[in-house]
Each structure stands twice: as structure tokens, then as C-alpha cells.
Design an enzyme around this catalytic site. Structure first.
Site, PDB file in Angstrom:
ATOM      1  N   GLY A  59       0.815  -1.204   0.000  1.00  0.00           N
ATOM      2  CA  GLY A  59       0.000   0.000   0.000  1.00  0.00           C
ATOM      3  C   GLY A  59       0.847   1.251   0.000  1.00  0.00           C
ATOM      4  CD  GLN A  99       3.491   5.597   2.636  1.00  0.00           C
ATOM      5  OE1 GLN A  99       2.435   5.130   2.213  1.00  0.00           O
ATOM      6  NE2 GLN A  99       4.530   4.849   2.988  1.00  0.00           N
ATOM      7  CB  CYS A 135       5.994   1.582   6.944  1.00  0.00           C
ATOM      8  SG  CYS A 135       5.407   3.115   6.203  1.00  0.00           S
ATOM      9  CG  LEU A 136       6.486   0.918   0.731  1.00  0.00           C
ATOM     10  CD1 LEU A 136       5.591   1.359  -0.429  1.00  0.00           C
ATOM     11  CD2 LEU A 136       7.590  -0.005   0.241  1.00  0.00           C
ATOM     12  CG  HIS A 180       0.207   0.784   7.383  1.00  0.00           C
ATOM     13  ND1 HIS A 180       1.257   0.353   8.162  1.00  0.00           N
ATOM     14  CD2 HIS A 180       0.749   1.618   6.460  1.00  0.00           C
ATOM     15  CE1 HIS A 180       2.385   0.914   7.719  1.00  0.00           C
ATOM     16  NE2 HIS A 180       2.093   1.683   6.686  1.00  0.00           N
ATOM     17  CD  GLU A 181      -0.688   2.352   3.063  1.00  0.00           C
ATOM     18  OE1 GLU A 181      -0.339   3.546   2.979  1.00  0.00           O
ATOM     19  OE2 GLU A 181       0.137   1.418   3.118  1.00  0.00           O
ATOM     20  CG  HIS A 217       0.896   6.411   5.951  1.00  0.00           C
ATOM     21  ND1 HIS A 217       2.089   6.877   6.444  1.00  0.00           N
ATOM     22  CD2 HIS A 217       1.101   5.109   5.608  1.00  0.00           C
ATOM     23  CE1 HIS A 217       2.985   5.914   6.400  1.00  0.00           C
ATOM     24  NE2 HIS A 217       2.404   4.824   5.901  1.00  0.00           N
TER      25      HIS A 217
END
Length: 157
Positions: free
Chosen positions: A46, A51, A92-93, A134-135, A138
Site C-alpha cells: 500500500g 508518502q 512500511c515503505l 495502516h494507510e 498515514h
């Protein structure tokens, strides 16, 4: 389409709350296409707009449970229902190389708009439910590291 740079921990943009999307136009479609290309290139599951430095409520994620090539686009998403939480490992990215245990639901329902502004609901289990949560976090300026109870080592393939 274009690859975007994924911001990493320490960048203040990741701590900011995103504004809702109000215009469903070519600019938004380009953002979604760029986010999809960036996500697919990253190897992640995701990606949220902050991000890549865009403070809008936009998320793309892969439905790894049903069709790993299907990209789910979520505009102005909100988790509206979830079941019990369980401990799971998350990464996480924007926090490369760090993994830890967090509490996430095993099932969740999200409400969002598509690229044309139409509202829809979608359910997800396992990693998709985890990704919904999670997303969307963000979009409110939060990273998974705020929820980690213990960091773990994860072997990379």
C-alpha cells in the site's frame, strides 16, 4: 505515469494531516496512476499520498488476498467497521528495514470514493484489513512505529 520518490521517516510531511479530495479530475487521475506505478515498483502492498509528499486523502493498495495485480484506489477513505485485533508484524515503505508487532484487525470495512467521486464500501481480511488501517493512519500523519510493541528482524527475499 511517473515514479515518485517515497519519503522516509524524518520527513515532516509524514506527520501532517491530509486534506480531503474535492476535485475529481485529470490531476487526481495522474496522481493515482503515478502512485500505482510507484507502489508496483516498490514491492510494497500500500501507498498513501503523503508518502510521496502530497497532502491529500488518497491511497492505493493491492488486493493480495484475491488478485495481487488488482489495485484498489481509495479517495477520502475511512475505516467504518472492524473486528477483533490481533498481533501481527508490520513494515512500511517510509520506514525501510524496520518491522515490528502491532495490533490490527483481521477484518475491516472501508468507505471511500473512486477516481470519479463515486462512494463505495469494500471489505478486506488479513493483510488487506491491516493495510486499510495502516494507510488511512498515514492520512492523519501517523506511522506504524507509533503502534509497535516490539521490533523484530525480518529476512528479505
Amino acid at each position: 505515469m511517473a515514479l515518485r520518490t517515497i519519503l522516509t521517516v524524518g520527513d515532516e510531511t509524514l506527520k501532517k494531516k491530509c486534506r480531503p479530495v474535492t476535485e475529481f479530475n485529470d490531476h487526481l487521475h495522474t496522481l493515482l496512476d503515478d502512485m500505482t506505478e510507484t507502489l508496483l515498483e516498490s514491492g510494497g502492498v500500500g501507498l498513501a499520498a503523503p508518502q510521496i509528499g502530497i497532502l491529500r486523502r488518497v491511497v492505493v493498495l493491492l488486493d493480495v488476498n484475491k488478485d495481487p495485480e488488482e489495485v484498489i484506489e481509495l479517495i477520502n477513505p475511512e475505516v467504518i467497521e472492524m473486528n477483533e485485533l490481533e498481533q501481527t508484524i508490520e513494515g512500511c515503505l517510509s520506514v525501510p528495514g524496520k518491522y515490528g508487532y502491532v495490533m490490527r484487525p483481521t477484518w475491516a470495512k472501508i468507505r471511500a470514493q473512486d477516481r470519479n467521486g463515486n462512494w463505495f464500501e469494500r471489505e478486506g481480511e488479513g493483510i488487506v484489513a491491516q493495510c486499510f488501517c495502516h494507510e488511512t493512519e498515514h492520512l492523519d500523519g501517523h506511522l506504524f512505529t507509533e503502534k509497535v510493541t516490539e521490533y523484530v528482524e525480518v529476512e528479505q527475499e
